[in-house]
Design a protein around this motif. Sequence first.
Motif, PDB file in Angstrom:
ATOM      1  N   ALA A 106       0.821  -1.207   0.000  1.00 20.77           N
ATOM      2  CA  ALA A 106       0.000   0.000   0.000  1.00 20.77           C
ATOM      3  C   ALA A 106       0.859   1.263   0.000  1.00 20.77           C
ATOM      4  O   ALA A 106       0.357   2.348  -0.292  1.00 20.77           O
ATOM      5  CB  ALA A 106      -0.930   0.006   1.213  1.00 20.77           C
ATOM      6  N   LEU A 107       2.137   1.121   0.347  1.00 23.27           N
ATOM      7  CA  LEU A 107       3.024   2.279   0.446  1.00 23.27           C
ATOM      8  C   LEU A 107       4.147   2.138  -0.576  1.00 23.27           C
ATOM      9  O   LEU A 107       4.840   1.113  -0.605  1.00 23.27           O
ATOM     10  CB  LEU A 107       3.597   2.370   1.858  1.00 23.27           C
ATOM     11  N   TRP A 108       4.327   3.193  -1.395  1.00 18.89           N
ATOM     12  CA  TRP A 108       5.335   3.179  -2.458  1.00 18.89           C
ATOM     13  C   TRP A 108       6.215   4.424  -2.369  1.00 18.89           C
ATOM     14  O   TRP A 108       5.740   5.497  -1.981  1.00 18.89           O
ATOM     15  CB  TRP A 108       4.652   3.187  -3.834  1.00 18.89           C
ATOM     16  N   GLY A 109       7.459   4.279  -2.761  1.00 19.29           N
ATOM     17  CA  GLY A 109       8.307   5.432  -2.934  1.00 19.29           C
ATOM     18  C   GLY A 109       7.935   6.170  -4.217  1.00 19.29           C
ATOM     19  O   GLY A 109       7.104   5.689  -4.998  1.00 19.29           O
ATOM     20  N   GLN A 110       8.586   7.297  -4.441  1.00 22.62           N
ATOM     21  CA  GLN A 110       8.247   8.125  -5.605  1.00 22.62           C
ATOM     22  C   GLN A 110       8.928   7.648  -6.882  1.00 22.62           C
ATOM     23  O   GLN A 110       8.602   8.139  -7.971  1.00 22.62           O
ATOM     24  CB  GLN A 110       8.613   9.605  -5.335  1.00 22.62           C
ATOM     25  N   GLY A 111       9.844   6.703  -6.746  1.00 22.16           N
ATOM     26  CA  GLY A 111      10.524   6.177  -7.922  1.00 22.16           C
ATOM     27  C   GLY A 111      11.883   6.823  -8.135  1.00 22.16           C
ATOM     28  O   GLY A 111      12.079   8.002  -7.833  1.00 22.16           O
ATOM     29  N   THR A 112      12.823   6.041  -8.645  1.00 19.21           N
ATOM     30  CA  THR A 112      14.164   6.520  -9.018  1.00 19.21           C
ATOM     31  C   THR A 112      14.433   6.110 -10.459  1.00 19.21           C
ATOM     32  O   THR A 112      14.366   4.930 -10.796  1.00 19.21           O
ATOM     33  CB  THR A 112      15.245   5.917  -8.106  1.00 19.21           C
ATOM     34  N   GLN A 113      14.737   7.086 -11.279  1.00 16.95           N
ATOM     35  CA  GLN A 113      15.055   6.820 -12.691  1.00 16.95           C
ATOM     36  C   GLN A 113      16.538   6.466 -12.814  1.00 16.95           C
ATOM     37  O   GLN A 113      17.396   7.222 -12.346  1.00 16.95           O
ATOM     38  CB  GLN A 113      14.749   8.042 -13.544  1.00 16.95           C
ATOM     39  N   VAL A 114      16.806   5.333 -13.413  1.00 14.41           N
ATOM     40  CA  VAL A 114      18.183   4.921 -13.696  1.00 14.41           C
ATOM     41  C   VAL A 114      18.328   4.820 -15.210  1.00 14.41           C
ATOM     42  O   VAL A 114      17.562   4.108 -15.859  1.00 14.41           O
ATOM     43  CB  VAL A 114      18.530   3.570 -13.038  1.00 14.41           C
ATOM     44  N   THR A 115      19.281   5.568 -15.739  1.00 13.31           N
ATOM     45  CA  THR A 115      19.542   5.560 -17.182  1.00 13.31           C
ATOM     46  C   THR A 115      20.946   5.016 -17.415  1.00 13.31           C
ATOM     47  O   THR A 115      21.909   5.486 -16.805  1.00 13.31           O
ATOM     48  CB  THR A 115      19.434   6.966 -17.771  1.00 13.31           C
ATOM     49  N   VAL A 116      21.043   4.009 -18.260  1.00  9.72           N
ATOM     50  CA  VAL A 116      22.323   3.395 -18.587  1.00  9.72           C
ATOM     51  C   VAL A 116      22.553   3.560 -20.078  1.00  9.72           C
ATOM     52  O   VAL A 116      21.841   2.991 -20.905  1.00  9.72           O
ATOM     53  CB  VAL A 116      22.356   1.903 -18.208  1.00  9.72           C
ATOM     54  N   ALA A 117      23.552   4.365 -20.406  1.00  8.86           N
ATOM     55  CA  ALA A 117      23.830   4.626 -21.829  1.00  8.86           C
ATOM     56  C   ALA A 117      25.300   4.956 -22.001  1.00  8.86           C
ATOM     57  O   ALA A 117      25.919   5.564 -21.127  1.00  8.86           O
ATOM     58  CB  ALA A 117      22.976   5.787 -22.323  1.00  8.86           C
TER      59      ALA A 117
ATOM     60  N   SER B  32      -6.069 -13.609  -3.353  1.00 12.64           N
ATOM     61  CA  SER B  32      -4.879 -12.753  -3.244  1.00 12.64           C
ATOM     62  C   SER B  32      -4.646 -11.907  -4.492  1.00 12.64           C
ATOM     63  O   SER B  32      -3.536 -11.840  -5.039  1.00 12.64           O
ATOM     64  CB  SER B  32      -3.637 -13.614  -2.957  1.00 12.64           C
ATOM     65  N   LEU B  33      -5.712 -11.240  -4.935  1.00 13.45           N
ATOM     66  CA  LEU B  33      -5.653 -10.466  -6.167  1.00 13.45           C
ATOM     67  C   LEU B  33      -6.028  -9.013  -5.852  1.00 13.45           C
ATOM     68  O   LEU B  33      -7.058  -8.762  -5.200  1.00 13.45           O
ATOM     69  CB  LEU B  33      -6.615 -11.066  -7.200  1.00 13.45           C
ATOM     70  N   HIS B  34      -5.199  -8.097  -6.305  1.00 14.82           N
ATOM     71  CA  HIS B  34      -5.358  -6.688  -5.973  1.00 14.82           C
ATOM     72  C   HIS B  34      -5.262  -5.835  -7.235  1.00 14.82           C
ATOM     73  O   HIS B  34      -4.698  -6.278  -8.242  1.00 14.82           O
ATOM     74  CB  HIS B  34      -4.272  -6.273  -4.972  1.00 14.82           C
ATOM     75  N   TRP B  35      -5.768  -4.600  -7.148  1.00 20.32           N
ATOM     76  CA  TRP B  35      -5.752  -3.694  -8.293  1.00 20.32           C
ATOM     77  C   TRP B  35      -5.081  -2.379  -7.934  1.00 20.32           C
ATOM     78  O   TRP B  35      -5.341  -1.805  -6.877  1.00 20.32           O
ATOM     79  CB  TRP B  35      -7.177  -3.410  -8.769  1.00 20.32           C
ATOM     80  N   PHE B  36      -4.221  -1.925  -8.858  1.00 19.41           N
ATOM     81  CA  PHE B  36      -3.518  -0.661  -8.703  1.00 19.41           C
ATOM     82  C   PHE B  36      -3.871   0.264  -9.863  1.00 19.41           C
ATOM     83  O   PHE B  36      -4.121  -0.181 -10.983  1.00 19.41           O
ATOM     84  CB  PHE B  36      -2.004  -0.883  -8.699  1.00 19.41           C
ATOM     85  N   GLN B  37      -3.821   1.558  -9.580  1.00 20.72           N
ATOM     86  CA  GLN B  37      -3.995   2.596 -10.587  1.00 20.72           C
ATOM     87  C   GLN B  37      -2.696   3.393 -10.661  1.00 20.72           C
ATOM     88  O   GLN B  37      -2.144   3.790  -9.637  1.00 20.72           O
ATOM     89  CB  GLN B  37      -5.142   3.533 -10.183  1.00 20.72           C
ATOM     90  N   GLY B  41       3.772   9.562 -14.529  1.00 21.68           N
ATOM     91  CA  GLY B  41       4.686  10.265 -13.641  1.00 21.68           C
ATOM     92  C   GLY B  41       4.456  10.023 -12.163  1.00 21.68           C
ATOM     93  O   GLY B  41       5.113  10.646 -11.329  1.00 21.68           O
ATOM     94  N   GLN B  42       3.520   9.126 -11.834  1.00 18.21           N
ATOM     95  CA  GLN B  42       3.220   8.844 -10.435  1.00 18.21           C
ATOM     96  C   GLN B  42       3.521   7.398 -10.069  1.00 18.21           C
ATOM     97  O   GLN B  42       3.665   6.539 -10.933  1.00 18.21           O
ATOM     98  CB  GLN B  42       1.738   9.144 -10.140  1.00 18.21           C
ATOM     99  N   SER B  43       3.582   7.152  -8.781  1.00 19.33           N
ATOM    100  CA  SER B  43       3.712   5.782  -8.287  1.00 19.33           C
ATOM    101  C   SER B  43       2.359   5.099  -8.357  1.00 19.33           C
ATOM    102  O   SER B  43       1.317   5.764  -8.317  1.00 19.33           O
ATOM    103  CB  SER B  43       4.199   5.795  -6.827  1.00 19.33           C
ATOM    104  N   PRO B  44       2.361   3.783  -8.458  1.00 15.27           N
ATOM    105  CA  PRO B  44       1.082   3.061  -8.422  1.00 15.27           C
ATOM    106  C   PRO B  44       0.370   3.285  -7.098  1.00 15.27           C
ATOM    107  O   PRO B  44       1.005   3.469  -6.060  1.00 15.27           O
ATOM    108  CB  PRO B  44       1.510   1.591  -8.575  1.00 15.27           C
ATOM    109  N   LYS B  45      -0.949   3.272  -7.161  1.00 19.95           N
ATOM    110  CA  LYS B  45      -1.786   3.477  -5.977  1.00 19.95           C
ATOM    111  C   LYS B  45      -2.695   2.261  -5.821  1.00 19.95           C
ATOM    112  O   LYS B  45      -3.364   1.847  -6.775  1.00 19.95           O
ATOM    113  CB  LYS B  45      -2.636   4.730  -6.165  1.00 19.95           C
ATOM    114  N   LEU B  46      -2.711   1.689  -4.618  1.00 23.02           N
ATOM    115  CA  LEU B  46      -3.559   0.525  -4.352  1.00 23.02           C
ATOM    116  C   LEU B  46      -5.015   0.962  -4.287  1.00 23.02           C
ATOM    117  O   LEU B  46      -5.383   1.778  -3.447  1.00 23.02           O
ATOM    118  CB  LEU B  46      -3.137  -0.139  -3.042  1.00 23.02           C
ATOM    119  N   LEU B  47      -5.836   0.391  -5.180  1.00 21.77           N
ATOM    120  CA  LEU B  47      -7.252   0.749  -5.246  1.00 21.77           C
ATOM    121  C   LEU B  47      -8.123  -0.250  -4.490  1.00 21.77           C
ATOM    122  O   LEU B  47      -8.979   0.122  -3.688  1.00 21.77           O
ATOM    123  CB  LEU B  47      -7.735   0.751  -6.701  1.00 21.77           C
TER     124      LEU B  47
END
Lengths: 118, 107
Positions: A106-117, B32-37, B41-47
Motif C-alpha cells: 500500500a506504500l510506495w516510494g516516488q521512484g528513481t530513474q536509472v539511465t544506462v547509456a 490474493s488479487l489486488h488492483w492498482f492505478q 509520472g506517479q507511483s502506483p496506488k492501491l485501489l
Amino acid sequence: EVRLVQSGAEVKKPGESVRISCQASGGTFTNYWVAWVRQVPGRGLEWMGRIDPTDFYTRYSPAFRGHVSISIDNTNNIAYLQWSSLRASDTATYFCTREYGGNPPALWGQGTQVTVAS
Amino acid sequence: EIVLTQSPDFQSSTPKETVTISCRASQSIGSSLHWFQQKPGQSPKLLIKYVSQSMSGVPSRFSGGGSGTDFTLTINGLEEDDAATYYCQYSTADTPAFGGGTKVEIK
C-alpha cells in the motif's frame, strides 16, 4: 505518517555500478518487508525482490536473481538496491514498496530513474 | 510461478460509460488479487485489495470481483480523472506478480 523517500536519478555507463536508496521517513521498516519494483519506460511493473529487515533474508524474482542485490540499514531505516555491472536494459524507473506476509503493497516510494547509456 | 494476463491492453471510452478490465491467473490464486492505478509520472496506488475490498478514499464507482483464476475491475460511470493504467497483482510471501496493465483513455 510514514513516507518512502527514494534517492535521485542516476545516469551511468554500461558496466558501471550504482546503488539507489529508499528511506522510511517518519517511521521505520519494522514489521514490514521492503521490496523493489521495476518499470521499463512505457511498460508494466515487475517485482524484483524483497528483504526482511528482521533477519536480512532476501528473495529475488528469477528474472533478477544474480544481477541485483538488496540490502538494508536498520539503524537509519534505509533500504538499497544495487548493481555491480549495469546493462543498457537496466534503464528504468525503480520503486521501493513496503509489504508484509503476502499482503499487497500500500506504500510506495516516488521512484528513481536509472539511465544506462554509453 | 503465477502469471497474470490482463485484457484489454487498451481501452478508450467516453465519460459515464462502464469499463471492465479482466485479469486471468495461470492457476488458482484464491483471493490474493489486488488492483492498482497508475497515472503518468506517479507511483502506483492501491485501489482494491483481496478482490473486492476498496481502499479508503477510493470512489465507489470502482469495484472488483471474481475468484479462483478470473477477476475483474469495473469502473461504473467513467470520469476524466480515471485516465490511467490499471494493474492487477498477485501477492504472496513467495514471488508476487503483476499483470501487464490496461491503459484507460477517456474520449
